[in-house]
Design a protein around this motif. Structure first.
Motif, PDB file in Angstrom:
ATOM      1  N   TRP A  42      14.548  -2.603 -76.911  1.00 40.77           N
ATOM      2  CA  TRP A  42      14.223  -1.242 -76.790  1.00 40.77           C
ATOM      3  C   TRP A  42      15.126  -0.766 -76.646  1.00 40.77           C
ATOM      4  CZ3 TRP A  42      14.368   2.766 -73.766  1.00 40.77           C
ATOM      5  CH2 TRP A  42      13.437   3.830 -74.639  1.00 40.77           C
TER       6      TRP A  42
ATOM      7  N   LEU B 212      18.044  -0.559 -79.762  1.00 45.93           N
ATOM      8  CA  LEU B 212      17.031  -0.631 -80.762  1.00 45.93           C
ATOM      9  C   LEU B 212      17.206   1.456 -80.641  1.00 45.93           C
ATOM     10  CD1 LEU B 212      15.762  -0.713 -83.625  1.00 45.93           C
ATOM     11  CD2 LEU B 212      13.598  -1.045 -82.405  1.00 45.93           C
ATOM     12  N   ASN B 213      17.133   1.468 -79.167  1.00 45.70           N
ATOM     13  CA  ASN B 213      16.019   2.858 -79.359  1.00 45.70           C
ATOM     14  C   ASN B 213      17.829   3.605 -78.752  1.00 45.70           C
ATOM     15  OD1 ASN B 213      13.598   3.562 -80.049  1.00 45.70           O
ATOM     16  ND2 ASN B 213      13.513   1.465 -79.005  1.00 45.70           N
TER      17      ASN B 213
ATOM     18  N   ASP C  61      21.413   1.345 -80.652  1.00 43.25           N
ATOM     19  CA  ASP C  61      21.400   2.311 -81.995  1.00 43.25           C
ATOM     20  C   ASP C  61      21.049   3.540 -82.076  1.00 43.25           C
ATOM     21  OD1 ASP C  61      21.516  -0.387 -82.341  1.00 43.25           O
ATOM     22  OD2 ASP C  61      19.669  -1.080 -83.308  1.00 43.25           O
TER      23      ASP C  61
END
Length: 685
Positions: free
Chosen positions: A605, A608-609, A612
C-alpha cells in the motif's frame, strides 16, 4: 583392509559419480535408474565395512575413542588463505566415522532397492535417484569431514536434496508446501550455525576437529574467550535444532511426509535428521569445555522435545505422521543424552534408531502400498493376515522402538535413561533434587508414551477387524523388491543393540561382545555406576514400556469405541490441545506468516499510494513544467529573438534606400550629417 582405509574417499566419491551419471543419462535409464543407484550404493556399503574392519584391526584405534583421537586415516590440503590464516579441507576416519559409514550406506542401499518397486511407474524416477544418491553423498561427506566448514557444505547440500525429495510430486499442493516449509525452517537454524562457525573461527583461528580439540581447552581458561566460545557453541546448536527438528523448529518434519516414503525413510533415519545430533557429538570438544549452561540448554531442549513430540504422536491418525513425531521424540532423546554428557549413549541410540526407524518407515510404505495408498490408521485393521512379511518386520521395528527387552532400542534407550539419572553438571549441582532428576522423569515418561503410541498404531493397522472392507479385500503383500530390504533391516534393528550392552561386563569375558561400548567411550564425561543402578533403570524403563503397551492394547482392543468417545468428550480441552499439536503451527502462522503478509500488504500500500504517488506527482509536475517552459520558449524567448531580427530587417530596409548611387544625394546627405553634428556639439556644450 588397509586398502579400504587408505581409499576411504571412494565412499563419498562413488555416490556423487552415480548421481551425476543418473542425471546425465536420465532419458536413457528411465525406470532402470535404480540399477546404478543400488549397485553403486552396495559397493559403497561394502567399502564402508572394509573401512570399519580396518579401524577395528588397528590397535591404536580399536579401543576407546576420544573426540580428539588421532584418526586412523586422514587426507587434507590447504584450501584458502585469509591473511595469516589458512583453512584446510579434508577427510578423516576415526571410530565414530567408521561406525556411521556402514549404517548410512546400508540404509541407503535398502532404500534404493526398495524404491525400485515403490516408485515403479513414476515419471521422474531418475530425478528421484539422482537426488537420493546426492543426499547420501552429502551425509557421507558430513561424517568424514575433518573440519566445520566442509561439514557446513555437506549440511547445505543435504538441505537442497531434502527440498527436492520432499517436493518430488510438486504438482500437488502438499509436497510444495512441505518442501518450502522444510527449507525455510531449517534455514533459520542454519543462519545461527553459520554465525556460530564464524565465532568459533574468530576465537580459535581454526575449524579442524584436531585443531579445536587442542586449542579449545586452553582458550576457555580466559573467561572472555570462554563466553565467546559458549555463544558460538549455542549458535552451532541452533543448527542442530533446525536439522534434527527440535523444539521450536520441529514443525517442518511432519510436513516432510509429503515426499515419497523411501525418501522419508532416509531423511528421518540415517541422514538429515541424524546430522544435527552428529554435529553436537562431533563438536563435543567445544560443547564439553565451554561454560556448563550450554549443555544444560541442550539437555532441556532435548528432554522437552522428546516428551512434547511423543505426546502429539499419541493422537495422530496418519501412519507416517505417527512415525514422524516419533522421530522428533527420539532425536530429542539423543540431544538430551549429549547435553547430559552421555556421549556414548547419544551416539549409540543414533545408530540403533537409524536401523529400526528406517525399517518402520519402509514397512509403513509397504502397508500404504498394500492398502492402495491409504495412510489413515482408522481405515486399516486386520492387515497382519494379508501382508505377513510386512507385519513381522514391522513388529521387529515396533519392539525395538517400544524398548522391548532383547531388541536394539532396549539397550540404547536404557543407556540414555542411565545418563539422565546420573546427570553430573556443576551448574545444576546446587539445584533442588527434583529439578536435577527432571530430565530422567521426562525421558521415562517419553518411554511410556512411545510404547503406547506404537502399540496403538500397530493394533489399528494390523489387528482387530478391518475398518474398510473394500480396501482390505484388495490388500496384498508387497513385491520382493520391497520385502527383502525390510528383512535385511530387521536384522540390525533386532540385534545391533547387543553389541553395546553393558550386561556382558558382568556375565562374560568375551571382549568382542562389548565392542561398541569400548569403541565409543568418552572418559571424563561418563561416570561409572553400580550394576544395581543399571538394573534399577532397566527395570523402570521396561516397566514404563510394558505399561504403555498394556494401555495401548487395553484402549483399542478392550475398550469399546463408544466408551473412548465418552472419555474424549470428558477431557475435550486436553484432547483438542494435543490433537491440534499444541497450536504451534497456528502460532507460527499468526506470528510469522500472517504478520509477514500484513506487513507485505502495508508495504505494498505504501509503495502504491505513497512512493508511486510521489513518483507520479513528480512526473506530472515535470510535464507541467515542461509545457510552461515550452510556452515561455515559444512566446517569450523566440519572440525576443524574432523582434531583433525584425528590427534589423527594418533598419536594413531603411538604410538600403540611402544607397541610390547618385553623387549629389551622397553629398547632400554628408552635408546634412555635418550640420547636424555641429548643432549637436553646440547643444551638448
Amino acid at each position: 583392509m588397509d586398502f579400504f582405509l587408505n581409499t576411504a574417499w571412494v565412499i563419498a566419491a562413488l555416490p556423487l559419480a552415480v548421481s551425476a551419471l543418473i542425471a546425465m543419462f536420465a532419458g536413457v535409464l528411465r525406470d532402470r535408474a535404480w540399477i546404478p543407484g543400488t549397485v553403486g550404493m552396495l559397493i559403497t556399503f561394502l567399502w564402508s565395512v572394509g573401512v570399519l574392519a580396518a579401524v577395528i584391526a588397528d590397535p591404536g584405534h580399536g579401543g576407546e575413542v576420544l573426540y580428539n583421537t588421532v584418526p586412523a586415516w586422514k587426507a587434507s590440503f590447504d584450501w584458502a588463505s585469509f591473511g595469516p590464516y589458512t583453512v584446510r579441507m579434508g577427510f578423516q576416519v576415526d571410530n565414530l566415522t567408521a561406525l556411521m559409514l556402514p549404517m548410512i550406506t546400508l540404509v541407503s542401499v535398502c532404500v534404493q532397492y526398495y524404491s525400485s518397486a515403490y516408485m515403479h511407474g513414476d515419471k521422474r524416477i531418475p530425478r528421484f535417484y539422482a537426488a537420493l544418491n546426492l543426499f547420501t553423498m552429502a551425509m557421507l561427506v558430513l561424517v568424514m569431514a575433518d573440519n566445520l566448514f566442509l561439514l557446513l557444505v555437506a549440511w547445505e547440500i543435504m538441505g537442497l536434496c531434502s527440498y527436492l525429495l520432499i517436493g518430488h510430486w510438486y504438482e500437488q499442493a502438499w509436497p510444495r508446501y512441505g518442501q518450502i516449509k522444510a527449507f525455510l525452517t531449517t534455514r533459520v537454524g542454519d543462519i545461527g550455525m553459520m554465525v556460530g562457525i564464524f565465532i568459533v573461527f574468530f576465537a580459535a583461528r581454526d575449524l579442524t576437529w584436531a585443531g579445536l580439540a587442542e586449542k579449545v581447552p586452553v582458550l576457555v581458561q580466559d573467561p572472555a574467550t570462554a563466553s565467546l566460545l559458549a555463544l558460538g557453541a549455542f549458535l552451532l546448536f541452533t543448527g542442530a535444532i533446525g536439522k534434527s527438528a527440535q523444539f521450536p523448529l520441529h514443525t517442518w518434519l511432519p510436513d516432510a511426509m509429503a515426499g515419497p516414503t523411501p525418501g522419508s525413510a532416509i531423511i528421518h533415519a540415517a541422514t538429515m535428521v541424524a546430522a544435527g545430533v552428529y554435529l553436537v557429538g562431533r563438536a563435543f570438544m567445544i560443547f564439553g569445555h565451554v561454560p556448563a549452561w550450554v549443555l544444560v540448554v541442550v539437555t532441556f531442549v532435548g528432554a522437552f522435545t522428546s516428551l512434547f513430540a511423543a505426546s502429539i504422536a499419541t493422537l495422530r491418525w496418519d501412519i507416517k505422521e505417527v512415525l514422524a513425531y516419533s522421530t522428533i521424540s527420539q532425536l530429542g532423546y539423543m540431544i538430551m543424552a549429549m547435553g547430559l554428557g552421555g556421549w556414548t549413549a547419544g551416539n549409540f541410540h543414533l545408530l540403533t534408531h537409524a536401523f529400526f526407524k528406517a525399517l518402520l518407515f519402509l514397512a509403513a510404505g509397504s502397508v500404504i502400498h498394500a492398502h492402495h495408498h491409504n495412510q489413515l490408521l482408522h481405515k486399516m485393521g486386520g492387515l497382519r493376515k494379508k501382508i505377513p512379511i510386512t507385519f513381522w518386520t514391522w513388529m521387529v521395528g515396533y519392539a525395538a522402538l517400544a524398548g522391548i527387552p532383547g531388541f536394539s532400542g532396549f539397550f540404547s534407550k536404557d543407556e540414555l535413561l542411565l545418563a539422565a539419572l546420573e546427570w553430573h553438571n556443576p551448574l545444576v549441582a546446587t539445584w533442588p533434587i527434583w529439578l536435577q532428576k527432571l530430565p530422567f522423569a521426562m525421558a521415562l515418561t517419553t518411554a511410556f508414551l512411545t510404547a503406547y503410541y506404537m502399540t496403538r498404531a500397530t493394533y489399528l493397522a494390523f489387528f482387530g477387524e478391518p475398518r474398510d472392507m473394500h480396501l482390505y479385500a484388495q490388500a496384498h503383500e508387497s513385491p520382493k523388491a520391497m520385502t527383502i530390504p525390510l528383512i535385511i533391516l530387521a536384522v540390525p534393528a533386532a540385534l545391533y543393540g547387543w553389541l553395546g550392552t553393558p550386561l556382558f561386563n558382568h556375565f562374560t569375558n568375551l571382549d568382542w561382545m562389548v565392542f561398541i561400548q569400548n569403541f565409543l567411550h568418552l572418559p571424563g564425561l561418563e561416570h561409572h555406576v553400580e550394576f544395581s543402578t543399571e538394573l534399577m533403570v532397566t527395570g523402570m524403563a521396561t516397566a514404563a514400556g510394558l505399561l504403555g503397551i498394556f494401555l495401548g492394547w487395553y484402549l483399542y482392543a478392550v475398550v469399546r469405541p463408544e466408551t473412548r468417545a465418552a472419555w474424549i468428550a470428558r477431557f475435550r480441552p486436553v484432547y483438542t490441545l494435543v490433537r491440534n499439536k499444541y497450536y504451534v503451527d497456528e502460532f507460527y502462522d499468526l506470528v510469522a506468516v500472517k504478520t509477514t503478509e500484513a506487513l507485505s500488504r502495508a508495504v505494498a500500500w505504501f509503495d502504491l499510494n505513497v512512493v508511486d504517488g510521489l513518483v507520479n506527482l513528480s512526473g506530472t509536475l515535470s510535464v507541467y513544467a515542461s509545457e510552461a517552459a515550452a510556452w515561455f520558449d515559444k512566446h517569450v524567448v523566440d519572440a525576443l529573438v524574432n523582434m531583433w531580427a525584425d528590427i534589423a530587417r527594418a533598419l536594413g530596409a531603411a538604410f538600403r534606400r540611402l544607397s541610390t548611387g547618385y553623387v549629389q544625394q551622397y553629398m547632400f546627405t554628408f552635408l546634412v550629417m555635418l550640420v547636424a553634428s555641429v548643432v549637436l556639439v553646440q547643444v551638448i556644450r
